[in-house]
Design an enzyme around this catalytic site. Structure first.
Site, PDB file in Angstrom:
ATOM      1  CB  CYS A 283      -0.840  -0.080   1.100  1.00 33.12           C
ATOM      2  SG  CYS A 283      -1.785  -1.406   1.444  1.00 33.12           S
TER       3      CYS A 283
HETATM    4  N1  SAJ Z   1       7.166   1.982   8.577  1.00 32.86           N
HETATM    5  C1  SAJ Z   1       8.121   2.678   9.169  1.00 32.86           C
HETATM    6  N2  SAJ Z   1       7.869   3.440  10.218  1.00 32.86           N
HETATM    7  C2  SAJ Z   1       6.629   3.482  10.710  1.00 32.86           C
HETATM    8  C3  SAJ Z   1       5.540   2.950  10.133  1.00 32.86           C
HETATM    9  C4  SAJ Z   1       6.024   2.134   9.043  1.00 32.86           C
HETATM   10  O1  SAJ Z   1       9.429   2.614   8.739  1.00 32.86           O
HETATM   11  O2  SAJ Z   1       6.463   4.502  11.729  1.00 32.86           O
HETATM   12  C5  SAJ Z   1       7.155   1.243   7.540  1.00 32.86           C
HETATM   13  C6  SAJ Z   1       6.895  -0.440   7.753  1.00 32.86           C
HETATM   14  O3  SAJ Z   1       7.896  -1.119   8.313  1.00 32.86           O
HETATM   15  C7  SAJ Z   1       6.502  -1.064   6.452  1.00 32.86           C
HETATM   16  C8  SAJ Z   1       5.848   0.441   5.728  1.00 32.86           C
HETATM   17  O4  SAJ Z   1       6.359   1.536   6.473  1.00 32.86           O
HETATM   18  O5  SAJ Z   1       7.715  -1.186   5.607  1.00 32.86           O
HETATM   19  C9  SAJ Z   1       4.259   0.367   5.611  1.00 32.86           C
HETATM   20  O6  SAJ Z   1       3.832   0.226   6.933  1.00 32.86           O
HETATM   21  P1  SAJ Z   1       2.599   0.498   7.622  1.00 32.86           P
HETATM   22  O7  SAJ Z   1       2.485   0.372   9.046  1.00 32.86           O
HETATM   23  O8  SAJ Z   1       1.954   1.722   6.719  1.00 32.86           O
HETATM   24  O9  SAJ Z   1       1.756  -1.022   7.111  1.00 32.86           O
HETATM   25  P2  SAJ Z   1       0.735  -1.275   5.582  1.00 32.86           P
HETATM   26  O10 SAJ Z   1       1.828  -1.236   4.610  1.00 32.86           O
HETATM   27  O11 SAJ Z   1       0.397  -2.690   6.010  1.00 32.86           O
HETATM   28  O12 SAJ Z   1      -0.067  -0.337   5.700  1.00 32.86           O
HETATM   29  C10 SAJ Z   1      -1.711  -0.565   5.924  1.00 32.86           C
HETATM   30  C11 SAJ Z   1      -2.383   0.422   5.395  1.00 32.86           C
HETATM   31  N3  SAJ Z   1      -3.831  -0.023   5.246  1.00 32.86           N
HETATM   32  C12 SAJ Z   1      -4.447   0.243   4.262  1.00 32.86           C
HETATM   33  O13 SAJ Z   1      -4.140   0.665   3.255  1.00 32.86           O
HETATM   34  C13 SAJ Z   1      -5.845  -0.239   4.518  1.00 32.86           C
HETATM   35  C14 SAJ Z   1      -2.068   1.432   6.102  1.00 32.86           C
HETATM   36  O14 SAJ Z   1      -3.275   2.658   5.747  1.00 32.86           O
HETATM   37  C15 SAJ Z   1      -2.447   1.411   7.843  1.00 32.86           C
HETATM   38  O15 SAJ Z   1      -2.456   2.559   8.203  1.00 32.86           O
HETATM   39  C16 SAJ Z   1      -1.348   0.508   8.244  1.00 32.86           C
HETATM   40  O16 SAJ Z   1      -1.516  -0.848   7.275  1.00 32.86           O
HETATM   41  C17 SAJ Z   1      -1.362   0.298   9.470  1.00 32.86           C
HETATM   42  O17 SAJ Z   1      -1.752   0.853  10.351  1.00 32.86           O
HETATM   43  O18 SAJ Z   1      -1.271  -1.096  10.008  1.00 32.86           O
END
Ligand code: SAJ
Length: 445
Positions: A283
């Site tokens: 995403c």
């Molecule tokens: N990440 C960081 N630092 C952070 C947060 C994330 O480096 O503070 C990295 C993660 O390790 C990963 C990437 O960013 O590699 C994305 O992480 P994410 O927590 O955004 O997880 P996703 O990709 O699973 O995003 C999904 C999304 N859900 C949908 O699109 C419906 C996002 O909108 C959600 O906010 C997220 O899950 C969530 O909160 O878990």
């Protein structure tokens, strides 16, 4: 019309609304992946007969046998609904004609050129048009650039001569599935809907309100498309910001993790994000580029999105530079060193490696002559640069035999005390070893 009066419905609209209220409508879902299959189950739980549509015969067969392949949908939830005849699956085609509502939940990847690939949306909507009939409600759920519903799908529907908002109905409703989230599932995650006309919004609202706790109406499909892109661009930009803060803190001699933790004590006006090895997943690295691509067609350069993308995509290289410096300080080089990478999934406690920065790190280290191996309890093997690597156990032998250990994903299964005691040298990109500080041996972002 006062603002409280519901939008007027044609005879076709009224008939559909009655079917939705009576749960006698047949609901179709195109795309039986991590978004579509949970939606199929929630609609069936709401009382509808549900038709799952996919182009993958293995998925169709699995669903019809009540066997789930999606972690968030246990087979013991799916099977009874299939046995009760509430759910059946099939290929695109005549089955669509039987559906009163059709939710399109197909992938929207990026091409290699970082341009949107809406070919799955186009294929699905053409299939819908092939079997379109009066009274149907079509809802696009796939994340896409603002304008897709009205510029791509609406003309296809109109080409049948049926009138959108009177004979047929069209809306956009962004998927908000967070795979593996223990708290927020399809049913209890608020659902945004935006119809081409008020009648379309009303009917889309009625459909989702039957299965999902909270439904939020916006004024148009573009607004709904933009809601989703704001949500995920917000994350990408803030992750990019905090990655740059990590780089700045290192130059200032500050501990970025301490700084973020302390900033997090502010009870208002701040939301912590954490630095890492880069941006992975299906995403966050993808969605913002749908928005910046659309704005380019309108001669506008979405600078925050581009800058965040630049910073986030440089993080794997930044981590590798930390590895090079750490080995150098131990009078070693990447070239010839055995390097154990802990975690290849894109974030903790998932098994998904899509866009995972850990794979970039492995490729970069191997490209500089490192003898690179990995350990990830959720990922038995990966392909890196055409080579298949098998996951090794994260045990004392492996930790001791490595010249350098790199923490790329902070899975709960990893044991920080074992890693900090057994590894000679660590680059920790996730602050996994925060309880075991040892600046001489453990380098943090
Ligand atoms: N990440 C960081 N630092 C952070 C947060 C994330 O480096 O503070 C990295 C993660 O390790 C990963 C990437 O960013 O590699 C994305 O992480 P994410 O927590 O955004 O997880 P996703 O990709 O699973 O995003 C999904 C999304 N859900 C949908 O699109 C419906 C996002 O909108 C959600 O906010 C997220 O899950 C969530 O909160 O878990």
């Amino acid at each position: 019309m006062t603002t409280t009066d519901p939008p007027k419905l044609t005879e076709a609209g009224q008939a559909l609304l009655q079917k939705l209220d009576a749960r006698t409508a047949t609901c179709g879902v195109i795309g039986l992946g991590y978004v579509g299959l949970p939606l199929v189950v929630e609609l069936a739980h709401a009382g509808f007969d549900v038709v799952g549509i996919d182009v993958d015969q293995r998925r169709i067969d699995a669903v019809n046998k009540g066997e789930s392949y999606i972690g968030d949908v246990p087979s013991d939830v799916l099977a009874p609904l299939v046995e009760a005849g509430k759910i059946r699956a099939g290929m695109p085609g005549e089955l669509l004609r039987a559906c009163d509502t059709i939710s399109i939940c197909v992938p929207t990847p990026l091409r290699k050129s970082k341009d949107p690939d809406i070919s799955y949306i186009v294929a699905a909507s053409r299939e819908v048009v092939r079997h379109l009939r009066k009274g149907q409600l079509v809802i696009l759920e796939s994340t896409t650039y603002p304008g897709t519903t009205e510029e791509v799908i609406l003309p296809e529907l109109r080409s049948t001569g049926l009138e959108v908002g009177a004979d047929i109905f069209l809306a956009f409703s962004p998927e908000r599935v967070d795979p593996g989230n223990p708290v927020y599932k399809t049913k209890n995650t608020p659902k945004v809907v935006g119809g081409v006309t008020p009648a379309c919004s009303r009917l889309a609202h009625a459909l989702y309100a039957s299965a999902i706790d909270t439904v939020v109406r916006v004024s148009s499909p573009s607004a709904a498309e933009m809601v989703k892109l704001l949500e995920n661009t917000f994350r990408s930009v803030n992750i990019g910001l905090v990655n740059e803060v990590a780089i700045m803190c290192r130059k200032l001699g500050c501990d970025v993790w301490e700084v973020i933790e302390a900033a997090g004590t502010k009870p208002f006006g701040f939301m912590p994000f954490f630095p890492g090895p880069g941006l992975g997943g299906h995403c966050i690295p993808i969605d913002p580029h749908y928005l910046s691509w659309k704005l380019k067609t309108l001669n506008y350069n979405a600078r925050f999105i581009e800058l965040a993308g630049e910073i986030n995509s440089q993080m794997p290289g930044y981590v590798v530079d930390l590895c090079s410096d750490a080995l150098n300080n131990a009078k070693k080089a990447i070239n010839g060193s055995r390097i154990l990478v802990l975690g290849v999934a894109y974030k903790k406690d998932v098994d998904d490696c899509r866009e995972s920065p850990a794979l970039d790190i492995i490729e970069l280290l191997a490209g500089r002559g490192g003898d690179v191996c990995y350990s990830d309890p959720h990922v038995p093997q990966v392909q890196v640069d055409g080579e298949t690597l098998e996951s090794l156990p994260c045990d004392e032998d492996q930790l001791r035999s490595a010249d350098l250990v790199v923490v790329a994903t902070d899975h709960s299964a990893f044991d920080p005390s074992l890693i900090s005691s057994a590894a000679a040298l660590v680059v920790d990109a996730r602050n996994l070893l925060k309880e075991h500080p040892d600046p001489k041996r453990i380098v943090k972002l």
